[in-house]
Design a protein around this motif. Structure first.
Motif, short mmCIF file in Angstrom:
data_model
loop_
_atom_site.label_atom_id
_atom_site.label_comp_id
_atom_site.label_asym_id
_atom_site.label_seq_id
_atom_site.Cartn_x
_atom_site.Cartn_y
_atom_site.Cartn_z
N ILE A 147 0.84 -1.19 0.00
CA ILE A 147 0.00 0.00 0.00
C ILE A 147 0.89 1.25 0.00
O ILE A 147 2.06 1.19 0.35
CB ILE A 147 -0.95 0.03 1.22
CG1 ILE A 147 -0.16 0.05 2.53
CG2 ILE A 147 -1.90 -1.16 1.18
CD1 ILE A 147 -1.05 0.16 3.76
N ALA A 148 0.28 2.36 -0.38
CA ALA A 148 1.02 3.63 -0.50
C ALA A 148 1.15 4.31 0.86
O ALA A 148 0.53 5.34 1.12
CB ALA A 148 0.33 4.54 -1.50
N GLU A 149 1.95 3.71 1.72
CA GLU A 149 2.20 4.24 3.06
C GLU A 149 3.70 4.42 3.28
O GLU A 149 4.52 3.90 2.52
CB GLU A 149 1.64 3.29 4.12
CG GLU A 149 0.35 3.81 4.78
CD GLU A 149 0.61 4.88 5.83
OE1 GLU A 149 1.72 5.47 5.83
OE2 GLU A 149 -0.28 5.14 6.64
N VAL A 150 4.06 5.13 4.35
CA VAL A 150 5.46 5.48 4.59
C VAL A 150 6.24 4.38 5.29
O VAL A 150 7.47 4.42 5.32
CB VAL A 150 5.55 6.78 5.42
CG1 VAL A 150 4.88 7.93 4.70
CG2 VAL A 150 4.94 6.57 6.81
N PHE A 151 5.57 3.38 5.86
CA PHE A 151 6.25 2.46 6.77
C PHE A 151 7.20 1.50 6.07
O PHE A 151 8.19 1.06 6.66
CB PHE A 151 5.21 1.70 7.59
CG PHE A 151 4.36 2.60 8.42
CD1 PHE A 151 4.92 3.40 9.41
CD2 PHE A 151 2.99 2.68 8.20
CE1 PHE A 151 4.13 4.25 10.17
CE2 PHE A 151 2.20 3.52 8.96
CZ PHE A 151 2.78 4.31 9.95
N ALA A 152 6.91 1.11 4.85
CA ALA A 152 7.81 0.20 4.14
C ALA A 152 9.17 0.85 3.92
O ALA A 152 10.21 0.21 4.11
CB ALA A 152 7.19 -0.21 2.80
N LEU A 153 9.16 2.11 3.53
CA LEU A 153 10.42 2.82 3.34
C LEU A 153 11.14 3.03 4.68
O LEU A 153 12.36 2.98 4.75
CB LEU A 153 10.16 4.17 2.67
CG LEU A 153 11.39 4.97 2.20
CD1 LEU A 153 12.23 4.14 1.24
CD2 LEU A 153 10.95 6.27 1.54
N THR A 154 10.37 3.22 5.75
CA THR A 154 10.96 3.34 7.08
C THR A 154 11.66 2.04 7.47
O THR A 154 12.78 2.06 8.00
CB THR A 154 9.87 3.66 8.12
OG1 THR A 154 9.17 4.83 7.72
CG2 THR A 154 10.49 3.90 9.49
N ASN A 155 11.00 0.91 7.23
CA ASN A 155 11.62 -0.39 7.52
C ASN A 155 12.94 -0.55 6.78
O ASN A 155 13.93 -1.04 7.34
CB ASN A 155 10.67 -1.52 7.10
CG ASN A 155 9.42 -1.57 7.95
OD1 ASN A 155 9.42 -1.14 9.10
ND2 ASN A 155 8.35 -2.11 7.39
N PHE A 156 12.95 -0.13 5.53
CA PHE A 156 14.17 -0.24 4.73
C PHE A 156 15.31 0.56 5.34
O PHE A 156 16.44 0.06 5.48
CB PHE A 156 13.91 0.24 3.30
CG PHE A 156 15.16 0.53 2.52
CD1 PHE A 156 15.98 -0.51 2.10
CD2 PHE A 156 15.54 1.84 2.24
CE1 PHE A 156 17.16 -0.24 1.40
CE2 PHE A 156 16.70 2.11 1.54
CZ PHE A 156 17.52 1.07 1.12
N PHE A 157 15.03 1.79 5.73
CA PHE A 157 16.09 2.63 6.29
C PHE A 157 16.62 2.07 7.60
O PHE A 157 17.84 2.08 7.85
CB PHE A 157 15.57 4.06 6.50
CG PHE A 157 15.60 4.90 5.27
CD1 PHE A 157 16.77 5.06 4.54
CD2 PHE A 157 14.46 5.56 4.83
CE1 PHE A 157 16.81 5.83 3.40
CE2 PHE A 157 14.48 6.34 3.68
CZ PHE A 157 15.66 6.48 2.96
N ILE A 158 15.75 1.58 8.47
CA ILE A 158 16.19 1.04 9.75
C ILE A 158 17.10 -0.16 9.54
O ILE A 158 18.18 -0.27 10.14
CB ILE A 158 14.97 0.66 10.61
CG1 ILE A 158 14.22 1.92 11.04
CG2 ILE A 158 15.42 -0.14 11.85
CD1 ILE A 158 12.89 1.64 11.71
N LEU A 159 16.70 -1.07 8.66
CA LEU A 159 17.53 -2.25 8.38
C LEU A 159 18.84 -1.85 7.72
O LEU A 159 19.91 -2.40 8.05
CB LEU A 159 16.76 -3.21 7.48
CG LEU A 159 15.61 -3.97 8.15
CD1 LEU A 159 14.76 -4.68 7.11
CD2 LEU A 159 16.14 -4.97 9.16
N LEU A 160 18.79 -0.90 6.79
CA LEU A 160 20.00 -0.48 6.10
C LEU A 160 21.00 0.15 7.06
O LEU A 160 22.22 -0.11 6.97
CB LEU A 160 19.65 0.51 4.98
CG LEU A 160 20.84 1.05 4.18
CD1 LEU A 160 21.53 -0.07 3.44
CD2 LEU A 160 20.38 2.15 3.21
N LEU A 161 20.53 0.97 7.99
CA LEU A 161 21.43 1.62 8.94
C LEU A 161 22.15 0.59 9.81
O LEU A 161 23.36 0.70 10.04
CB LEU A 161 20.64 2.61 9.81
CG LEU A 161 20.10 3.85 9.10
CD1 LEU A 161 19.29 4.70 10.07
CD2 LEU A 161 21.21 4.67 8.48
#
Length: 228
Positions: free
Chosen positions: A118-132
Motif C-alpha cells: 500500500i502507499a504508506e510510509v512504513f515500508a520505506l521506514t523499515n528499509f532505512f532502519i535495516l539499512l542503517l
C-alpha cells in the motif's frame, strides 16, 4: 553468493507487485496520495522524501491509478528490505540457510507484508532502519570508513523520512563507538560526517518550498521559522 538475495528480491517483488493496492487502502494513504496529487504537504512531519518520491512515481507512463504507482515505493523498498535482512543475518552468523529463512520470515510477517503493498510510509521506514544497522555491522566487521560515511548519509535520509528513526540512532552510535571511538576525535571525519548527514536531510527543503505555493493540502500552514 548472489543467487539467494536475487531470488529473495525477485520472488517478494513479484508477490508484492501482484497484490499492490490500486486504491486508498486506509490509514494515512488518502492523506499521502492527496498531498502527492496536488504537490502539497501531508500531516506532520510532512514526510518530504516519501512525498517527493511519490511525485516522481506519479509520472510513470503506466495505465494505473496514483495509489498503485505510489505503492511501488513500498513494493520496491520492502523487497530490498528483505535482501538487507538476509545480508545482516549472514554477516552476523555466516550461515546462508538461516539468513534465507529469517529473510523470508520477515517478508511474510503480516504487518510487514501489508505495508509492502500500500502507499504508506512504513515500508520505506523499515528499509532505512535495516539499512542503517547493516551499514553499522559491516563497518564493525570490515573497518572501512566508507561504510561509516554511508551510515551518516542514510541516517540523514532516514530522519528526514520518518522521525521514529531517531530512536534507533543511540543504538547505532553505541555500535560504532564500541568499534572505534577514536575516529570521532578527528575533525576532518566529524566535518565530513556532519556534511553527509545534512545532505541526506536536504529533502526537508521540500516542505517550506511547497508551502510557499499555498497548495490545497498543506498541514504545515504558512512558511514561518516556527513551523519549519
Amino acid at each position: 553468493r548472489i543467487l539467494p538475495p536475487l531470488f529473495l528480491f525477485l520472488v517478494t517483488f513479484l508477490i508484492y507487485l501482484h497484490n499492490a493496492s490500486p486504491s486508498v487502502y486506509g490509514g494515512d494513504v488518502g492523506d499521502m496520495l492527496s498531498a502527492i496529487a496536488v504537490r502539497g504537504i501531508p500531516h506532520p512531519s510532512g514526510y518530504p522524501l516519501f512525498t517527493l518520491l511519490g511525485i516522481l512515481f506519479s509520472f510513470l507512463p503506466i495505465p494505473q491509478t496514483l495509489a498503485w504507482k505510489v505503492g511501488l515505493i513500498s513494493v520496491f523498498s520492502s523487497s530490498v528490505s528483505v535482501v538487507v535482512m538476509y545480508l545482516i543475518i549472514f554477516e552476523l552468523v555466516q550461515k546462508r540457510l538461516l539468513a534465507f529463512v529469517t529473510a523470508l520470515t520477515l517478508a511474510f510477517y503480516y504487518t510487514f507484508w501489508l505495508y509492502a503493498e500500500i502507499a504508506e510510509v512504513f515500508a520505506l521506514t523499515n528499509f532505512f532502519i535495516l539499512l542503517l544497522f547493516f551499514l553499522a555491522i559491516v563497518y564493525i566487521q570490515k573497518k572501512k570508513i566508507i561504510f561509516l560515511y554511508l551510515l551518516f548519509f542514510f541516517a540523514g535520509l532516514a530522519v528526514g523520512h520518518h522521525e521514529i528513526t531517531i530512536l534507533f540512532l543511540p543504538s547505532l552510535a553505541l555500535l560504532v563507538l564500541r568499534a572505534n571511538r577514536k575516529i570521532f576525535l578527528k575533525p576532518v571525519f566529524v566535518g565530513k560526517s556532519f556534511l553527509l548527514f545534512f545532505l541526506g536531510f536536504l529533502p526537508y527543503l521540500y516542505i517550506p518550498i511547497a508551502a510557499s505555493f499555498d497548495p490545497p493540502i498543506n498541514w504545515m500552514g504558512k512558511v514561518t521559522l516556527e513551523n519549519v
